[in-house]
Design an enzyme around this catalytic site. Sequence first.
Site, PDB file in Angstrom:
ATOM      1  N   CYS A 175       0.819  -1.222   0.000  1.00 12.29           N
ATOM      2  CA  CYS A 175       0.000   0.000   0.000  1.00 12.29           C
ATOM      3  C   CYS A 175       0.849   1.267   0.000  1.00 12.29           C
ATOM      4  O   CYS A 175       0.363   2.345  -0.300  1.00 12.29           O
ATOM      5  CB  CYS A 175      -0.977  -0.012   1.163  1.00 12.29           C
ATOM      6  SG  CYS A 175      -0.205  -0.418   2.712  1.00 12.29           S
ATOM      7  N   ARG A 207       4.259   1.334  -1.404  1.00 15.62           N
ATOM      8  CA  ARG A 207       5.360   1.358  -2.370  1.00 15.62           C
ATOM      9  C   ARG A 207       5.163   0.355  -3.491  1.00 15.62           C
ATOM     10  O   ARG A 207       4.486  -0.664  -3.308  1.00 15.62           O
ATOM     11  CB  ARG A 207       6.690   1.075  -1.676  1.00 15.62           C
ATOM     12  CG  ARG A 207       6.783  -0.302  -1.022  1.00 15.62           C
ATOM     13  CD  ARG A 207       8.183  -0.578  -0.499  1.00 15.62           C
ATOM     14  NE  ARG A 207       8.529   0.271   0.618  1.00 15.62           N
ATOM     15  CZ  ARG A 207       9.456   1.210   0.577  1.00 15.62           C
ATOM     16  NH1 ARG A 207      10.143   1.429  -0.528  1.00 15.62           N
ATOM     17  NH2 ARG A 207       9.718   1.932   1.650  1.00 15.62           N
ATOM     18  N   SER A 230      10.470   2.118   5.587  1.00 19.23           N
ATOM     19  CA  SER A 230       9.006   2.019   5.634  1.00 19.23           C
ATOM     20  C   SER A 230       8.360   3.294   6.181  1.00 19.23           C
ATOM     21  O   SER A 230       9.000   4.048   6.918  1.00 19.23           O
ATOM     22  CB  SER A 230       8.587   0.851   6.524  1.00 19.23           C
ATOM     23  OG  SER A 230       9.061  -0.343   5.993  1.00 19.23           O
ATOM     24  N   GLY A 280     -17.776   1.279  17.951  1.00 19.40           N
ATOM     25  CA  GLY A 280     -17.409   1.923  16.682  1.00 19.40           C
ATOM     26  C   GLY A 280     -16.690   0.936  15.792  1.00 19.40           C
ATOM     27  O   GLY A 280     -15.624   0.445  16.162  1.00 19.40           O
ATOM     28  N   THR A 333     -10.380   2.497  12.722  1.00 20.64           N
ATOM     29  CA  THR A 333      -9.598   2.418  13.967  1.00 20.64           C
ATOM     30  C   THR A 333     -10.135   1.310  14.873  1.00 20.64           C
ATOM     31  O   THR A 333      -9.360   0.543  15.449  1.00 20.64           O
ATOM     32  CB  THR A 333      -9.669   3.767  14.731  1.00 20.64           C
ATOM     33  OG1 THR A 333      -9.600   4.819  13.770  1.00 20.64           O
ATOM     34  CG2 THR A 333      -8.571   3.900  15.717  1.00 20.64           C
ATOM     35  N   GLY A 334     -11.455   1.245  14.984  1.00 17.57           N
ATOM     36  CA  GLY A 334     -12.075   0.206  15.800  1.00 17.57           C
ATOM     37  C   GLY A 334     -11.712  -1.170  15.269  1.00 17.57           C
ATOM     38  O   GLY A 334     -11.421  -2.097  16.038  1.00 17.57           O
TER      39      GLY A 334
END
Lengths: 274, 435
Positions: B49, B51, B107, B187, B191-192
Amino acid sequence: MLPIIHILNYLLPFLYILTFYVYYYDFMHENSSFNNAKRIFLFVTLFIHLIYLLIRTAEFNHPPITTKFEIFTVLAFTISFSYFLLELLTDIRGTGLFIIIFSVVFQIISSFYIQDLLVVKEVLRNRLLGLHVISALLGYSGFTIAAVHGVLFLILYKDIKLSKFGLIFNRLPSLETLEKLNFYSVIIGFILLTFSIIIGVIWLPGAFPDFSYYDPKLIATSIIWLIFGIGIATKVIAKWYGKKVIIFSLVGFVLAILSLIIPNIFAKSFHSFY
Amino acid sequence: MKLLGVSINHKTSPIEVREAFHLSRDEIIHFIPLLKERLFTQGIILSTCNRTEIFGLPKSNDVSCNDIIKHIISYKNSHGICADHFKKYFSRNAVKHILSVASGIDSLILGDSQILGQVKEAFQLSEDHNFSGTIMRKIIDTSIRVGKRAIHETELGKGAVTVSYAAVQIIEKIFTSLYTKNALIIGAGETGELAAIHLYDRGVENIFISNRTDERAELLAKKVSGKTVPFEDIKSRLYKFDIIVSATSSEEFILDFDNVKTAMKRRRHNPIVITDIAIPRDVDPKVKKLDNVFYNDIDSLHIIIDDNLRKRKLAIPIVEKIVHEEMSNLFAWYNTLEVVPTIKVIRDFFKKIEKDELEKIKHKVTEEDYHKIEEMTKRLLGRILHNPTIKLRKLAESGTHHEEINEDTMILKELFGLENRPKNGTPKNDDEELN
């Protein structure tokens, strides 16, 4: 034998200091090469200490419990030995530093002041008395280890609450583990103290003409035993957790220390030999 | 080493450009034959995602980095995008870049451990589609070794550097046996989801998801073998959970002080960890005052992340040293390839003599004696050839004595009347001969 006893007497503080330093270094440096080796340092120190205690017992024909300073060297041994067993059983290695320091202090004081006593009261040569005292000392070592883990629990608890994520946070085991170590140490201490009390109550009345159930040390020890017993019961039955249990064990520890000091200073007892 | 390559990554281009050149597994599979046909004899394509890296050994001296760029632009049909977004690498720099990528120091998340697995996967794809070779294999083996050394010998991969992982790190400082704990994720956004997956990976078996829209909650619950809790039931069932991670976009508190206080009473003050990673916050921070309530918001999690990033940055020079060491070894190996054909020719020459001479005496001695003589000649040849072989290899490994190597090989060949091959050897791209 005497030269060997004297050499070991002066060697032991250095061994404990070295072991303490190895544990300290490992605590300060994550992934240090001492992570596994430190246990070997502790084992060697304990092994040499055990030999010292055995030679001493054989040479002077009495267990090393006849003076404060003999008691101190036994205490240094029992504290580190109890921790060693706990580390072996749980494989939790991050707290040794805070426990071995007690052995360092006791052994240094003992090595400085211990004397070669060939003449002691006849009753102090008795093996059952030795068992009574050593099991009591192991019991108190258990309470000491419990107290150390309790204090560490409170420090880590406070650090997490205040979002302080430093060395203590990184290197100590979890709160749950510290609480378990505290509880297991209390249980071991309680069992050994119970054993010591039983031997005392059964055997000592016959050995001491002035034995009394109202002896201040006996009463104080019984109160300590009761406090720890209640603490264990609340944890097991009432499912207490965390700070409350920890504070209970710390109060027990402080009272245990006071019970060792106060009756010796303020009251005359058949328990006072020195 | 004629290794060429181009890289497009977070340092060279914005996310839209990186997205435009991202290659899926299927796209890589279709792109490999094209590269093989036109540009490379062997190579590797790595696309994550953050490179896209295309490296290989060119078929001829005419192939350049610009050719690779042209091909990828054409393949992805991204003609409007400027070629400046690509960084070009050649020879030592190309190797150094591959090794640095695998180590994690290049990275976006410094020390990201996933990259090592992605490099392995990328090379496996090359192997599966006959796009690998001895030199590329050696480079990738070296890069994997660099990645492993970076993990084991340095602090580069240590500690949490993402919010959700930092939350897990705090939870692990409170509870030991996570598998017995009940976790509630409020949620089901990105993130959740990350928090739920981290908890699941760490062994939490009872994960409950609550979201305003049930569908999203159910979707995430499936991913982590969990269950859902209706959003309106959160407060009444709060006491059942040991771990709460809240990451909603609510403008108001979802849990206030009294909600948590009541829950604590019902759970007999057993500890509860509340991680509030929402902005604005979902839980009233006053709950921190309650005994055995461990509340952390995004700011406190960032204390951990910043500290770990600082430690990781300190590890970069050590990793660079590892890269340098491994590069030296790799090039030492590569340089020995120059003398491989000479060594092979000399050994073959002596073996032929050995075979001829043994054939002559085969029927003149007993079988037992023949075996003894055969053994003796083997030992003899081994000892005779040992020093020249070792000396040639050592000279080659240093990579700086090309004239001496050429002179020595010429002398050897002339002395033994061997056929004169091209001095710098063809075999560097000739797998059969190298093996």
